[in-house]
Design a protein around this motif. Structure first.
Motif, PDB file in Angstrom:
ATOM      1  N   LEU A   1       0.804  -1.220   0.000  1.00 34.23           N
ATOM      2  CA  LEU A   1       0.000   0.000   0.000  1.00 34.23           C
ATOM      3  C   LEU A   1       0.835   1.266   0.000  1.00 34.23           C
ATOM      4  O   LEU A   1       0.564   2.208  -0.739  1.00 34.23           O
ATOM      5  CB  LEU A   1      -0.934  -0.010   1.220  1.00 34.23           C
ATOM      6  CG  LEU A   1      -2.145  -0.928   1.080  1.00 34.23           C
ATOM      7  CD1 LEU A   1      -2.707  -1.278   2.446  1.00 34.23           C
ATOM      8  CD2 LEU A   1      -3.210  -0.257   0.219  1.00 34.23           C
ATOM      9  N   LYS A   2       1.860   1.310   0.822  1.00 33.38           N
ATOM     10  CA  LYS A   2       2.642   2.537   0.948  1.00 33.38           C
ATOM     11  C   LYS A   2       3.465   2.793  -0.312  1.00 33.38           C
ATOM     12  O   LYS A   2       3.503   3.919  -0.827  1.00 33.38           O
ATOM     13  CB  LYS A   2       3.537   2.450   2.190  1.00 33.38           C
ATOM     14  CG  LYS A   2       4.213   3.737   2.569  1.00 33.38           C
ATOM     15  CD  LYS A   2       5.556   3.861   1.904  1.00 33.38           C
ATOM     16  CE  LYS A   2       6.239   5.144   2.353  1.00 33.38           C
ATOM     17  NZ  LYS A   2       7.571   5.245   1.725  1.00 33.38           N
ATOM     18  N   VAL A   3       4.130   1.757  -0.801  1.00 33.07           N
ATOM     19  CA  VAL A   3       4.914   1.925  -2.022  1.00 33.07           C
ATOM     20  C   VAL A   3       4.003   2.299  -3.191  1.00 33.07           C
ATOM     21  O   VAL A   3       4.334   3.169  -4.006  1.00 33.07           O
ATOM     22  CB  VAL A   3       5.718   0.642  -2.335  1.00 33.07           C
ATOM     23  CG1 VAL A   3       6.356   0.716  -3.711  1.00 33.07           C
ATOM     24  CG2 VAL A   3       6.779   0.435  -1.265  1.00 33.07           C
ATOM     25  N   ALA A   4       2.837   1.676  -3.269  1.00 31.14           N
ATOM     26  CA  ALA A   4       1.887   2.005  -4.333  1.00 31.14           C
ATOM     27  C   ALA A   4       1.533   3.487  -4.278  1.00 31.14           C
ATOM     28  O   ALA A   4       1.507   4.168  -5.314  1.00 31.14           O
ATOM     29  CB  ALA A   4       0.629   1.151  -4.206  1.00 31.14           C
ATOM     30  N   ASP A   5       1.267   3.995  -3.088  1.00 28.79           N
ATOM     31  CA  ASP A   5       0.930   5.416  -2.970  1.00 28.79           C
ATOM     32  C   ASP A   5       2.092   6.306  -3.425  1.00 28.79           C
ATOM     33  O   ASP A   5       1.872   7.341  -4.060  1.00 28.79           O
ATOM     34  CB  ASP A   5       0.537   5.753  -1.529  1.00 28.79           C
ATOM     35  CG  ASP A   5      -0.958   5.545  -1.301  1.00 28.79           C
ATOM     36  OD1 ASP A   5      -1.746   5.640  -2.269  1.00 28.79           O
ATOM     37  OD2 ASP A   5      -1.347   5.297  -0.139  1.00 28.79           O
TER      38      ASP A   5
ATOM     39  N   HIS B   1      -1.293  11.081  -9.618  1.00 32.87           N
ATOM     40  CA  HIS B   1      -2.387  10.972  -8.643  1.00 32.87           C
ATOM     41  C   HIS B   1      -2.046  11.779  -7.395  1.00 32.87           C
ATOM     42  O   HIS B   1      -1.583  11.247  -6.384  1.00 32.87           O
ATOM     43  CB  HIS B   1      -2.674   9.509  -8.323  1.00 32.87           C
ATOM     44  CG  HIS B   1      -3.299   8.781  -9.462  1.00 32.87           C
ATOM     45  ND1 HIS B   1      -4.624   8.953  -9.811  1.00 32.87           N
ATOM     46  CD2 HIS B   1      -2.786   7.926 -10.381  1.00 32.87           C
ATOM     47  CE1 HIS B   1      -4.906   8.213 -10.873  1.00 32.87           C
ATOM     48  NE2 HIS B   1      -3.801   7.579 -11.243  1.00 32.87           N
ATOM     49  N   LEU B   2      -2.297  13.066  -7.479  1.00 26.32           N
ATOM     50  CA  LEU B   2      -1.856  13.959  -6.405  1.00 26.32           C
ATOM     51  C   LEU B   2      -2.681  13.821  -5.139  1.00 26.32           C
ATOM     52  O   LEU B   2      -2.369  14.435  -4.120  1.00 26.32           O
ATOM     53  CB  LEU B   2      -1.887  15.419  -6.897  1.00 26.32           C
ATOM     54  CG  LEU B   2      -1.001  15.719  -8.115  1.00 26.32           C
ATOM     55  CD1 LEU B   2      -0.962  17.210  -8.397  1.00 26.32           C
ATOM     56  CD2 LEU B   2       0.408  15.166  -7.935  1.00 26.32           C
ATOM     57  N   GLU B   3      -3.745  13.021  -5.187  1.00 27.17           N
ATOM     58  CA  GLU B   3      -4.506  12.789  -3.963  1.00 27.17           C
ATOM     59  C   GLU B   3      -3.939  11.646  -3.126  1.00 27.17           C
ATOM     60  O   GLU B   3      -4.351  11.439  -1.999  1.00 27.17           O
ATOM     61  CB  GLU B   3      -5.978  12.519  -4.280  1.00 27.17           C
ATOM     62  CG  GLU B   3      -6.275  11.134  -4.872  1.00 27.17           C
ATOM     63  CD  GLU B   3      -6.230  11.127  -6.387  1.00 27.17           C
ATOM     64  OE1 GLU B   3      -5.217  11.609  -6.971  1.00 27.17           O
ATOM     65  OE2 GLU B   3      -7.186  10.623  -7.002  1.00 27.17           O
ATOM     66  N   ALA B   4      -2.977  10.896  -3.681  1.00 28.86           N
ATOM     67  CA  ALA B   4      -2.379   9.795  -2.923  1.00 28.86           C
ATOM     68  C   ALA B   4      -1.700  10.339  -1.668  1.00 28.86           C
ATOM     69  O   ALA B   4      -1.060  11.388  -1.697  1.00 28.86           O
ATOM     70  CB  ALA B   4      -1.374   9.048  -3.793  1.00 28.86           C
ATOM     71  N   PHE B   5      -1.834   9.624  -0.571  1.00 26.65           N
ATOM     72  CA  PHE B   5      -1.323  10.086   0.723  1.00 26.65           C
ATOM     73  C   PHE B   5      -0.542   8.943   1.372  1.00 26.65           C
ATOM     74  O   PHE B   5      -1.066   8.216   2.212  1.00 26.65           O
ATOM     75  CB  PHE B   5      -2.512  10.519   1.599  1.00 26.65           C
ATOM     76  CG  PHE B   5      -2.127  11.265   2.848  1.00 26.65           C
ATOM     77  CD1 PHE B   5      -1.992  12.646   2.839  1.00 26.65           C
ATOM     78  CD2 PHE B   5      -1.914  10.578   4.051  1.00 26.65           C
ATOM     79  CE1 PHE B   5      -1.652  13.336   4.001  1.00 26.65           C
ATOM     80  CE2 PHE B   5      -1.565  11.266   5.206  1.00 26.65           C
ATOM     81  CZ  PHE B   5      -1.446  12.648   5.181  1.00 26.65           C
TER      82      PHE B   5
END
Length: 317
Positions: free
Chosen positions: A221-225, A234-238
Motif C-alpha cells: 500500500l505505501k509503495v503504491a501510494d 495521482h496527487l490525492e495519494a497520501f
DNA sequence: ATAAATCCTAGACA
DNA sequence: ATGTCTAGGATTT
C-alpha cells in the motif's frame, strides 16, 4: 545544453524539492549546483534570483523537459491555499514554501521505492547508485561519467546475485520479478495515470490470478501510494510511513470516531507497524480531509514533522 | 454443521 | 529504524 528558466511566477525551492525524500538521485555539490541523473540525462540546477540556471548533458533535455520534471506547471500557490486546513499544515507550508512534487519516471520510481522499504535514505541512495553503476548506461558530462538508471528490460534479464551485491538483500527477487512483469507488458505503468486513483492502486497491488503471486512483488500500500503520487499524476495519494502515522496520531485523531481511535492506539501499542486495514482507513480519511492535493499536504507534513519540528523543539522554540 | 472463500494479524526479513 | 510478505488463525458466506 545551457539555459535559464524564469520562476518569478512559479515559485520553487530546489533544495526542499530535491532533498525531501521523494527522489534519491540528487546531490548538492560544493559549488552550489544540484546534480542528478534523470531519464538518461545529467542535469545541473542552481537558483539565481528569479531564475533557475540549468545545464544538461543532451539537447533533448531542454527547458520543456525540466519544467515538466519539476512540475512547474503546478499552480503551487493555489495548491498550498487549498491544503491549508489547520495550524500544523499552515506552519509546514510557511516554513517549506516552494517545495514541489516532481514528475518521476514510473519505472525508476517503482524500483526506487521497492528498494526503499525498511531502509533509510542513505542506504537507498547507495543501492540506486550501485544498480546504476553496474547495470545502467554511461553518460559523459563535463569530464565525468554518470550512469542512467537501468531499464526494466535490463533488470528482467539479470538473474541472481549481481543485484543482491548492490545491497538490495531480499528486495532483489522482488525487483527482478517486478521488472519482468513490466518488461513483458503485463503491467503498463503509464496507463495508470489515466485511470482513477482507486483503480490504479488496485492494479499496482493486483495478483497474476486470484490467490496467486503478486504482479509487482514488493509493492504494498505505501509503495503504491508513492508510485502514484510521484510518477503517475495521482496527487490525492497520501503515503503513510511511520512519520506520517505519528503525525496523524498526534494531530489528527479528531478526524476519527472513538472506536477507530482506540483501535489505532491499541494497534500502535502492541504492534508498531500499521496494518493494511488501518492503512486503508487512515489514508482515505486524510485524502478526504486534504482533498485533491492531499499528496502535497503529505510531503509538507512529512518533511516538517520529521526535520523541522524536532529541530525547533530541541532549540526550545 | 461444514467447507471454502476472505479478512486479518503476528513474525520474518537485512 | 521500517514496509512487505507469508503462514496460519479468525471471520464471513
Amino acid at each position: 545544453m545551457e539555459f535559464q528558466i524564469s520562476i518569478a511566477s512559479t515559485p520553487i525551492d530546489v533544495g526542499y524539492t530535491l532533498d525531501c525524500g521523494q527522489v534519491f538521485r540528487w546531490q548538492l555539490n560544493y559549488d552550489g549546483w544540484w546534480l542528478g541523473v534523470v531519464k538518461g540525462y545529467v542535469l545541473k540546477i542552481k537558483r539565481l534570483g528569479d531564475s533557475l540556471m540549468v545545464k544538461t548533458s543532451s539537447e533533448d533535455a531542454d527547458e520543456q523537459f525540466v519544467r515538466r520534471y519539476l512540475r512547474l506547471d503546478d499552480a503551487l500557490p493555489k495548491i498550498l491555499y487549498e491544503i491549508r486546513k489547520d495550524e500544523l499544515i499552515s506552519n509546514a507550508v510557511s516554513r517549506l514554501n516552494g517545495l514541489r512534487l516532481i514528475r518521476q519516471d514510473p519505472w525508476e520510481c517503482t524500483a526506487s521505492f521497492i528498494c526503499a522499504t525498511y531502509k533509510n535514505i542513505n542506504a537507498i541512495q547507495q543501492m540506486i547508485f550501485s544498480l546504476s553503476r553496474s547495470l545502467g548506461e554511461p553518460i559523459k558530462f563535463e569530464d565525468a561519467t554518470y550512469y542512467s538508471f537501468p531499464t526494466a528490460e535490463t533488470i528482467a534479464k539479470i538473474d541472481d546475485e549481481l543485484i543482491k551485491a548492490c545491497g538490495l538483500g531480499y528486495r532483489a527477487e522482488f525487483l527482478i520479478e517486478t521488472a519482468r512483469n513490466i518488461a513483458s507488458g503485463d503491467v503498463v505503468l503509464e496507463n495508470l495515470a489515466k485511470t482513477s486513483y482507486e483503480n490504479a492502486r488496485s492494479v499496482l497491488l493486483s495478483e497474476q490470478s486470484k490467490g496467486k503471486k503478486k504482479l509487482l512483488p514488493g509493492v504494498g500500500l505505501k509503495v503504491a501510494d508513492c508510485i502514484l503520487l510521484f510518477s503517475l499524476e495521482h496527487l490525492e495519494a497520501f503515503p503513510i510511513d511511520v512519520w506520517i502515522r505519528r503525525a496523524v496520531l498526534r494531530f489528527y485523531l479528531h478526524l476519527f470516531d472513538e472506536a477507530k481511535v482506540s483501535k489505532m492506539i491499541s494497534n500502535v501499542e502492541q504492534n508498531g507497524s500499521i496494518g493494511p486495514a488501518e492503512y486503508r482507513q487512515v489514508s482515505e480519511v486524510m485524502r478526504r480531509y486534504f482533498g485533491a492535493y492531499a499528496g502535497y499536504a503529505q510531503e509538507y507534513l512529512y518533511h516538517y514533522t520529521r526535520v523541522y519540528e524536532p529541530l525547533l523543539l530541541s532549540r526550545g522554540l
